[in-house]
Design a protein around this motif. Structure first.
Motif, PDB file in Angstrom:
ATOM      1  N   ARG A  14     -19.785  30.140 -51.865  1.00 28.29           N
ATOM      2  CA  ARG A  14     -19.165  31.476 -51.812  1.00 28.29           C
ATOM      3  C   ARG A  14     -18.570  31.745 -50.436  1.00 28.29           C
ATOM      4  NH1 ARG A  14     -22.737  37.055 -52.297  1.00 28.29           N
ATOM      5  NH2 ARG A  14     -21.185  38.500 -51.435  1.00 28.29           N
ATOM      6  N   GLN A  15     -17.407  32.393 -50.451  1.00 29.69           N
ATOM      7  CA  GLN A  15     -16.809  32.903 -49.214  1.00 29.69           C
ATOM      8  C   GLN A  15     -16.339  34.334 -49.455  1.00 29.69           C
ATOM      9  OE1 GLN A  15     -12.779  32.476 -48.060  1.00 29.69           O
ATOM     10  NE2 GLN A  15     -13.265  31.636 -46.042  1.00 29.69           N
ATOM     11  N   ASP A  16     -16.718  35.232 -48.564  1.00 25.48           N
ATOM     12  CA  ASP A  16     -16.230  36.609 -48.579  1.00 25.48           C
ATOM     13  C   ASP A  16     -15.278  36.803 -47.415  1.00 25.48           C
ATOM     14  OD1 ASP A  16     -17.854  37.018 -50.722  1.00 25.48           O
ATOM     15  OD2 ASP A  16     -19.173  38.480 -49.750  1.00 25.48           O
ATOM     16  N   ARG A  17     -14.207  37.541 -47.676  1.00 24.88           N
ATOM     17  CA  ARG A  17     -13.206  37.783 -46.631  1.00 24.88           C
ATOM     18  C   ARG A  17     -12.779  39.237 -46.660  1.00 24.88           C
ATOM     19  NH1 ARG A  17      -7.268  34.989 -45.609  1.00 24.88           N
ATOM     20  NH2 ARG A  17      -7.685  34.275 -43.492  1.00 24.88           N
ATOM     21  N   LEU A  18     -12.767  39.868 -45.476  1.00 22.52           N
ATOM     22  CA  LEU A  18     -12.388  41.267 -45.332  1.00 22.52           C
ATOM     23  C   LEU A  18     -11.298  41.366 -44.262  1.00 22.52           C
ATOM     24  CD1 LEU A  18     -13.079  44.269 -46.090  1.00 22.52           C
ATOM     25  CD2 LEU A  18     -14.632  44.257 -44.122  1.00 22.52           C
ATOM     26  N   ILE A  19     -10.141  41.921 -44.625  1.00 23.79           N
ATOM     27  CA  ILE A  19      -9.022  42.088 -43.701  1.00 23.79           C
ATOM     28  C   ILE A  19      -8.782  43.584 -43.516  1.00 23.79           C
ATOM     29  CG2 ILE A  19      -6.602  41.548 -43.222  1.00 23.79           C
ATOM     30  CD1 ILE A  19      -6.826  39.211 -45.154  1.00 23.79           C
ATOM     31  N   VAL A  20      -8.857  44.053 -42.276  1.00 19.14           N
ATOM     32  CA  VAL A  20      -8.743  45.486 -41.990  1.00 19.14           C
ATOM     33  C   VAL A  20      -7.840  45.694 -40.776  1.00 19.14           C
ATOM     34  CG1 VAL A  20     -10.993  46.077 -42.971  1.00 19.14           C
ATOM     35  CG2 VAL A  20     -10.832  45.377 -40.583  1.00 19.14           C
ATOM     36  N   THR A  21      -7.377  46.923 -40.622  1.00 18.24           N
ATOM     37  CA  THR A  21      -6.609  47.286 -39.441  1.00 18.24           C
ATOM     38  C   THR A  21      -7.572  47.678 -38.321  1.00 18.24           C
ATOM     39  OG1 THR A  21      -6.462  49.602 -40.118  1.00 18.24           O
ATOM     40  CG2 THR A  21      -4.725  48.113 -40.891  1.00 18.24           C
ATOM     41  N   THR A  22      -7.036  47.778 -37.129  1.00 15.16           N
ATOM     42  CA  THR A  22      -7.847  48.163 -35.962  1.00 15.16           C
ATOM     43  C   THR A  22      -7.493  49.559 -35.461  1.00 15.16           C
ATOM     44  OG1 THR A  22      -6.251  47.134 -34.447  1.00 15.16           O
ATOM     45  CG2 THR A  22      -8.046  45.749 -35.257  1.00 15.16           C
ATOM     46  N   ASP A  23      -6.777  50.327 -36.276  1.00 11.41           N
ATOM     47  CA  ASP A  23      -6.231  51.600 -35.799  1.00 11.41           C
ATOM     48  C   ASP A  23      -7.304  52.576 -35.331  1.00 11.41           C
ATOM     49  OD1 ASP A  23      -3.769  50.608 -36.426  1.00 11.41           O
ATOM     50  OD2 ASP A  23      -3.650  51.566 -38.396  1.00 11.41           O
ATOM     51  N   HIS A  24      -8.433  52.637 -36.043  1.00 11.65           N
ATOM     52  CA  HIS A  24      -9.423  53.661 -35.723  1.00 11.65           C
ATOM     53  C   HIS A  24     -10.568  53.144 -34.857  1.00 11.65           C
ATOM     54  CE1 HIS A  24     -11.183  51.524 -39.097  1.00 11.65           C
ATOM     55  NE2 HIS A  24     -12.349  52.051 -38.796  1.00 11.65           N
ATOM     56  N   LEU A  25     -10.489  51.901 -34.383  1.00 12.51           N
ATOM     57  CA  LEU A  25     -11.554  51.356 -33.546  1.00 12.51           C
ATOM     58  C   LEU A  25     -11.429  51.892 -32.118  1.00 12.51           C
ATOM     59  CD1 LEU A  25     -11.670  47.596 -34.614  1.00 12.51           C
ATOM     60  CD2 LEU A  25     -13.184  49.439 -35.345  1.00 12.51           C
ATOM     61  N   LYS A  26     -12.550  52.243 -31.527  1.00 15.10           N
ATOM     62  CA  LYS A  26     -12.501  52.709 -30.145  1.00 15.10           C
ATOM     63  C   LYS A  26     -12.216  51.569 -29.178  1.00 15.10           C
ATOM     64  CE  LYS A  26     -17.516  52.419 -29.424  1.00 15.10           C
ATOM     65  NZ  LYS A  26     -18.740  53.184 -29.048  1.00 15.10           N
ATOM     66  N   GLU A  27     -12.471  50.323 -29.626  1.00 19.23           N
ATOM     67  CA  GLU A  27     -12.165  49.145 -28.793  1.00 19.23           C
ATOM     68  C   GLU A  27     -10.766  48.596 -29.087  1.00 19.23           C
ATOM     69  OE1 GLU A  27     -16.447  49.463 -29.843  1.00 19.23           O
ATOM     70  OE2 GLU A  27     -14.627  49.139 -31.031  1.00 19.23           O
ATOM     71  N   ARG A  28      -9.949  49.396 -29.723  1.00 25.45           N
ATOM     72  CA  ARG A  28      -8.629  48.918 -30.145  1.00 25.45           C
ATOM     73  C   ARG A  28      -7.812  48.388 -28.974  1.00 25.45           C
ATOM     74  NH1 ARG A  28      -3.400  50.830 -30.711  1.00 25.45           N
ATOM     75  NH2 ARG A  28      -2.283  50.017 -32.532  1.00 25.45           N
ATOM     76  N   ASP A  29      -7.858  49.069 -27.830  1.00 27.29           N
ATOM     77  CA  ASP A  29      -7.076  48.638 -26.666  1.00 27.29           C
ATOM     78  C   ASP A  29      -7.528  47.260 -26.182  1.00 27.29           C
ATOM     79  OD1 ASP A  29      -5.686  50.985 -26.791  1.00 27.29           O
ATOM     80  OD2 ASP A  29      -6.889  52.007 -25.254  1.00 27.29           O
ATOM     81  N   ILE A  30      -8.831  47.004 -26.254  1.00 31.21           N
ATOM     82  CA  ILE A  30      -9.342  45.699 -25.814  1.00 31.21           C
ATOM     83  C   ILE A  30      -8.874  44.609 -26.764  1.00 31.21           C
ATOM     84  CG2 ILE A  30     -11.427  44.332 -25.458  1.00 31.21           C
ATOM     85  CD1 ILE A  30     -12.843  46.872 -24.588  1.00 31.21           C
ATOM     86  N   LEU A  31      -9.005  44.845 -28.057  1.00 29.96           N
ATOM     87  CA  LEU A  31      -8.655  43.824 -29.040  1.00 29.96           C
ATOM     88  C   LEU A  31      -7.146  43.602 -29.115  1.00 29.96           C
ATOM     89  CD1 LEU A  31     -11.145  44.739 -31.899  1.00 29.96           C
ATOM     90  CD2 LEU A  31     -11.331  42.918 -30.214  1.00 29.96           C
ATOM     91  N   GLN A  32      -6.369  44.645 -28.884  1.00 31.75           N
ATOM     92  CA  GLN A  32      -4.916  44.487 -28.940  1.00 31.75           C
ATOM     93  C   GLN A  32      -4.349  43.843 -27.676  1.00 31.75           C
ATOM     94  OE1 GLN A  32      -2.870  44.868 -31.455  1.00 31.75           O
ATOM     95  NE2 GLN A  32      -4.506  45.526 -32.826  1.00 31.75           N
ATOM     96  N   ALA A  33      -5.181  43.678 -26.646  1.00 31.76           N
ATOM     97  CA  ALA A  33      -4.729  43.040 -25.402  1.00 31.76           C
ATOM     98  C   ALA A  33      -4.959  41.539 -25.430  1.00 31.76           C
ATOM     99  CB  ALA A  33      -5.435  43.667 -24.200  1.00 31.76           C
TER     100      ALA A  33
END
Length: 533
Positions: free
Chosen positions: A39-58
């Motif tokens: 089994r493999q589970d996969r979840l694809i989400v946006t980062t818009d509402h994450l408070k660490e968004r600036d870190i991950l987008q850099a």
């Protein structure tokens, strides 16, 4: 495009039968009852509402992977192998905040990971890499649960399931050629085997949930894999949709029953020798090529077999308590000794002198090209390869009541790297895993064929752990009450011996001799001279 895309993939085993008792699909949910398989589970989400968004987008690319110590099977098409532990690979931009990133790692991935900034990472050709021995994924799963429970209410039960997974990853690639994943956060979990009883519910209006039950139809060792089965989008399909598709995988397992097992030669000492023994058919993957017999009169096509352009490699992850001398390993490669053909690269801590408590980084990695063994001349003989690498342990902090410190060393990853299909062909695979790591040390389009660590194809489930134990000598603290006074005594005795030998020399030479160039005292010479009449 849905802001949340969720996929459950089941590679069902041959004993699976699609009946009303095992699968029940309705308009808003799918119920599975005792379905055997991978089994493999996969979840694809946006980062818009994450408070660490600036870190991950850099970052241009980031991948965090947590791998179990258990020797679990890698069932196709999920054949990619890694050493156990937590792997953090990052390709930062110029505005990347290292301190903020390390705080996020410790608060969201694992608080035990030693991350204080860029100095905690080793620099590798594709970016920066940190490895940690911790395999607990609960903190990372809690982070996913806390940030996406509003958008996906049933994520709590799925997080509980993921805590038993053999492999978990979190990645973001801004440069992905797949528009569905570019710049999005991807969470994956993998179980090598289970009997699955669960209910998969439909998502909301902006949440797509897919389920696939697949089986392998055909397998070309150098070409494409063909899978067939049934698919359903929960909330849209009330009946399963049959599917048949093929793709070029980037990662495979070797088809030959070759196994390997690493260990340290005893006695260990401060300079242990790491020995990896490979047994079985270690021949490179083969590919059928078509050639026209120009000399023939009938124009028939001669189909023959030839080896592809492949190399056998070993990838080592070495924690900071052990290291290799890059010049010593290079000398072995120059002499074609120890099973080493070429040193591709050694990255990280290789300082020969500093003790373990002064090492800033987590350790080092090493990629070696190995010398494949010759096939045995006698029928029934077994090819055999020994890879012996001299290593060195660092001086440890003294401990109480022990003369040794036990450490766990990850097993190396052994694989064939072969020229494969074009990179776009691999990227179109729904299961493509081009993670940052040893793959990025090769040209795009390379295909990887992994050898089996201490397991055979006929018995892919082996409940051992991919851990090599190393005992490093250490000074016991209780010995210091004897060591310190005896050290002072020995020093004093040495000084006394030096003074004694100096005094004997002084007496033998009759005292202090006059230095050259000093005029004698005339009065003393007259007194000491011969008497005259």
């Amino acid at each position: 495009m849905a802001s949340i895309r969720q996929r459950h993939t089941f590679i069902v085993h041959s004993q699976f039968r699609d009946t009303a008792d095992t699968l029940n699909l309705s308009k808003d949910k799918l119920t599975l009852n005792d379905v055997p398989g991978t089994r493999q589970d996969r979840l694809i989400v946006t980062t818009d509402h994450l408070k660490e968004r600036d870190i991950l987008q850099a970052v241009d690319n980031i991948r965090i992977e947590i791998v179990s110590r258990e020797n679990f099977a890698h069932i196709a098409p999920f054949n990619r192998q890694l050493a156990w532990g937590t792997h953090i690979n990052v390709v930062p931009t110029e505005i990347f905040n290292w301190n903020g990133f390390c705080k996020w790692i410790q608060s969201s991935v694992n608080s035990e990971i030693a991350c204080i900034g860029q100095q905690s990472f080793i620099e590798v050709p594709y970016g920066y890499y940190l490895h940690s021995p911790y395999t607990d994924s609960s903190q990372l799963l809690s982070y996913i649960e806390n940030n996406y429970s509003d958008a996906k209410p049933d994520i709590v039960s799925e997080v509980e399931e993921a805590s038993t997974a053999n492999y978990i990853s979190l990645s973001l690639n801004k440069n992905s050629t797949d528009n569905k994943t570019a710049g999005r956060l991807i969470a994956e979990a993998y179980w090598y085997y289970g009997r699955w009883t669960k209910t998969v519910k439909a998502g909301g209006p902006d949440h797509r949930v897919e389920v696939g039950l697949l089986g392998k139809i055909a397998d070309d060792p150098q070409g494409e894999l063909t899978y067939g089965g049934i698919l359903a989008v929960i909330g849209e399909n009330e009946q399963f949709v049959p599917t048949l598709f093929d793709f070029s995988p980037r990662h495979r397992s070797v088809y030959q029953p070759a196994v390997y097992y690493p260990d340290f030669r005893q006695p260990y000492g401060l300079h242990p020798k790491h020995l990896t023994t490979v047994l079985g058919d270690i021949s490179p993957p083969r590919k059928k090529i078509t050639a026209i017999d120009v000399g023939g009169e009938d124009g028939e096509i001669d189909v023959s077999e030839a080896t592809t352009s492949c190399g056998l490699y070993g990838y080592y992850v070495l924690p900071n308590f052990i290291f290799v001398d890059k010049y010593q390993v290079s000398d072995l490669a120059d002499a074609q000794a120890g099973g080493i053909k070429r040193v591709v690269g050694i990255w990280g801590e290789t300082d020969l002198e500093i003790p373990v408590w002064m090492v800033e980084k987590w350790g080092s990695t090493m990629l070696l090209e190995l010398i494949p063994p010759e096939q045995p001349l006698l029928a029934g003989g077994m090819p055999h390869l020994d890879i012996e690498i001299p290593m060195h342990s660092r001086y440890e902090v003294p401990r109480w009541n022990t003369t040794r410190v036990k450490h766990d060393v990850p097993w190396p990853t052994l694989f064939w790297a072969c020229n494969g299909s074009a990179e776009p062909d691999m990227a179109t695979s729904p299961f493509d895993s081009n993670g940052l790591g040893h793959e990025y040390l090769f040209d795009p389009g390379t295909m990887f064929y992994y050898l089996h660590p201490n397991q055979t194809i006929s018995n892919p489930v082996n409940k051992t752990y991919l851990v090599t134990n190393l005992n490093i000598p250490v000074v016991p603290l209780e010995a210091y009450k004897y060591v310190q006074p005896w050290t002072v005594i020995v020093i004093l005795l040495g000084c006394m011996w030096i003074f004694y030998k100096a005094f004997l020399g002084f007496r033998r030479d009759g005292g202090i001799r006059k230095a050259s160039g000093v005029k004698p005292d005339k009065d003393k010479l007259e007194k000491k001279g011969p008497k005259t009449e």
